[in-house]
Enzyme design. Structure first.
Site, mmCIF file in Angstrom:
data_model
loop_
_atom_site.group_PDB
_atom_site.id
_atom_site.type_symbol
_atom_site.label_atom_id
_atom_site.label_comp_id
_atom_site.label_asym_id
_atom_site.label_seq_id
_atom_site.Cartn_x
_atom_site.Cartn_y
_atom_site.Cartn_z
ATOM 1 N N LYS A 1 0.854 -1.191 0.000
ATOM 2 C CA LYS A 1 0.000 0.000 0.000
ATOM 3 C C LYS A 1 0.886 1.236 0.000
ATOM 4 O O LYS A 1 1.829 1.334 0.783
ATOM 5 C CB LYS A 1 -0.917 0.037 1.224
ATOM 6 C CG LYS A 1 -1.863 1.253 1.196
ATOM 7 C CD LYS A 1 -2.868 1.223 2.321
ATOM 8 C CE LYS A 1 -2.277 1.696 3.622
ATOM 9 N NZ LYS A 1 -3.299 1.875 4.672
ATOM 10 N N ASP A 56 1.483 9.045 13.902
ATOM 11 C CA ASP A 56 2.115 8.310 12.805
ATOM 12 C C ASP A 56 3.376 9.000 12.309
ATOM 13 O O ASP A 56 3.854 8.718 11.223
ATOM 14 C CB ASP A 56 1.129 8.114 11.640
ATOM 15 C CG ASP A 56 0.521 9.425 11.161
ATOM 16 O OD1 ASP A 56 0.981 10.498 11.595
ATOM 17 O OD2 ASP A 56 -0.420 9.377 10.349
#
Length: 319
Positions: free
Chosen positions: A52, A211
């Site tokens: 991804k 993140d």
């Protein structure tokens, strides 16, 4: 969502089915170091590889009316290297992230949890609420967002759940919620987004937004007092809530808890935190589920994207 929760829970319990999932990598792009492009690979030896690529751009909703997270998933045959499938990454990322929170919460939150708190009311908040409503007897959602319009519109976006929704302050969320999900685009250095002052003694927190190095949502003193589990330990310590902690402060990861639920049950009456950084095994499972649903519904197009000549030694021998 039900199928995603079931399938992801099964794969976690079985230790990832022998797949190999390195920590994601990428680079910062755009002005201000606020946007990133990452690649997240998962290798199932002898079978397939899922990759991804995901772009994280906090300015997208306001400036371009695009989602903050945009991505694409590809699936390759592990024997020949052929491209097998291409899929949007926006919807499966949101759904698998919600499913992971449902799995962690089912292990660590009280089974009778009825009030869900959401700090952040964007796209990810919708799938968090959806997933948790499938595994808990939720009655009410209290939601906060620094953009008042996002908070106001949330009730309409989750009307399909049939739950009462109230816009609230962070302090009110902490005082009322049995489960809290932090799903924000907080910038590096601007966290935390929780106060950590009025939390219920049994609250379970799903921390979704961290993140990047220097980006976090949960106060360090809350993490230090809580039982903390991560979906991917290395990512947690590098760029998740775990970057505020030492390795020894983290409990068993989510896959180990799924395999041995008794390790989680003893912590339900205290504060627990799931550090959800998101990793490529989740995307691989999400891709599996979407391919199954597409086949069952007769959706999707079969295309030959690669140029495969009749003579493998002659690139100009077009098939």
């Amino acid at each position: 969502m039900d199928r995603m929760i079931a399938r992801l829970g099964e794969v976690f319990r079985e230790g990832g089915h022998g797949g190999i999932t390195p920590a994601r990598d990428g680079f910062v792009r755009g002005p201000g170091d606020t946007a990133i492009l990452e690649w997240m690979p998962h290798h199932r030896p002898g079978e397939s590889i899922t990759i991804k690529t995901v772009g994280y751009t906090p300015s997208n909703p306001a400036e371009f009316r695009l989602p903050t997270i945009i991505g694409t998933m590809t699936r390759y045959d592990d024997v020949t290297g052929r491209l097998l499938a291409v899929c949007d990454g926006i919807l499966p990322t949101a759904i698998r992230t919600g499913a992971a929170s449902a799995i962690a919460s089912r292990l660590l939150a009280r089974p009778d949890s009825r009030v869900l708190g959401l700090v952040g009311a964007g796209a990810q908040a919708v799938t968090q609420a959806h997933a948790l409503s499938r595994v808990f007897p939720l009655e009410r959602i209290v939601v906060h967002d620094i953009d008042p319009e996002h908070a106001r519109s949330f009730a309409e976006r989750v009307e399909f759940l049939g739950l009462d929704v109230k816009v609230a302050t962070v302090a009110e969320i902490e005082a009322e919620a049995d489960i809290i999900c932090t799903v924000t685009s907080v910038a590096v250095g601007d966290g935390p987004v929780l106060l950590g002052e009025n939390l219920r003694p049994h609250v379970h927190i799903n921390a979704i937004g961290a993140d990047l190095i220097g980006k976090f949502e949960v106060p360090r003193h809350v993490l230090k007092s809580a039982f903390v589990t991560a979906d991917h330990r290395d990512q947690s310590l590098r760029e998740g809530e775990g970057q505020q902690l030492a390795d020894s402060d983290l409990g068993p990861d989510l896959m180990e808890l799924c395999a041995r639920p008794s390790l989680a049950a003893d912590h339900r009456d205290g504060i627990t935190v799931f550090d959800s950084t998101g990793f490529a095994l989740e995307d691989h499972v999400a891709f599996d589920v979407l391919l199954e649903l597409a086949a069952e519904a007769g959706l999707g197009d079969h295309l030959q994207i690669e140029q495969l000549p009749e003579d493998a030694l002659n690139p100009y021998a077009f098939a």
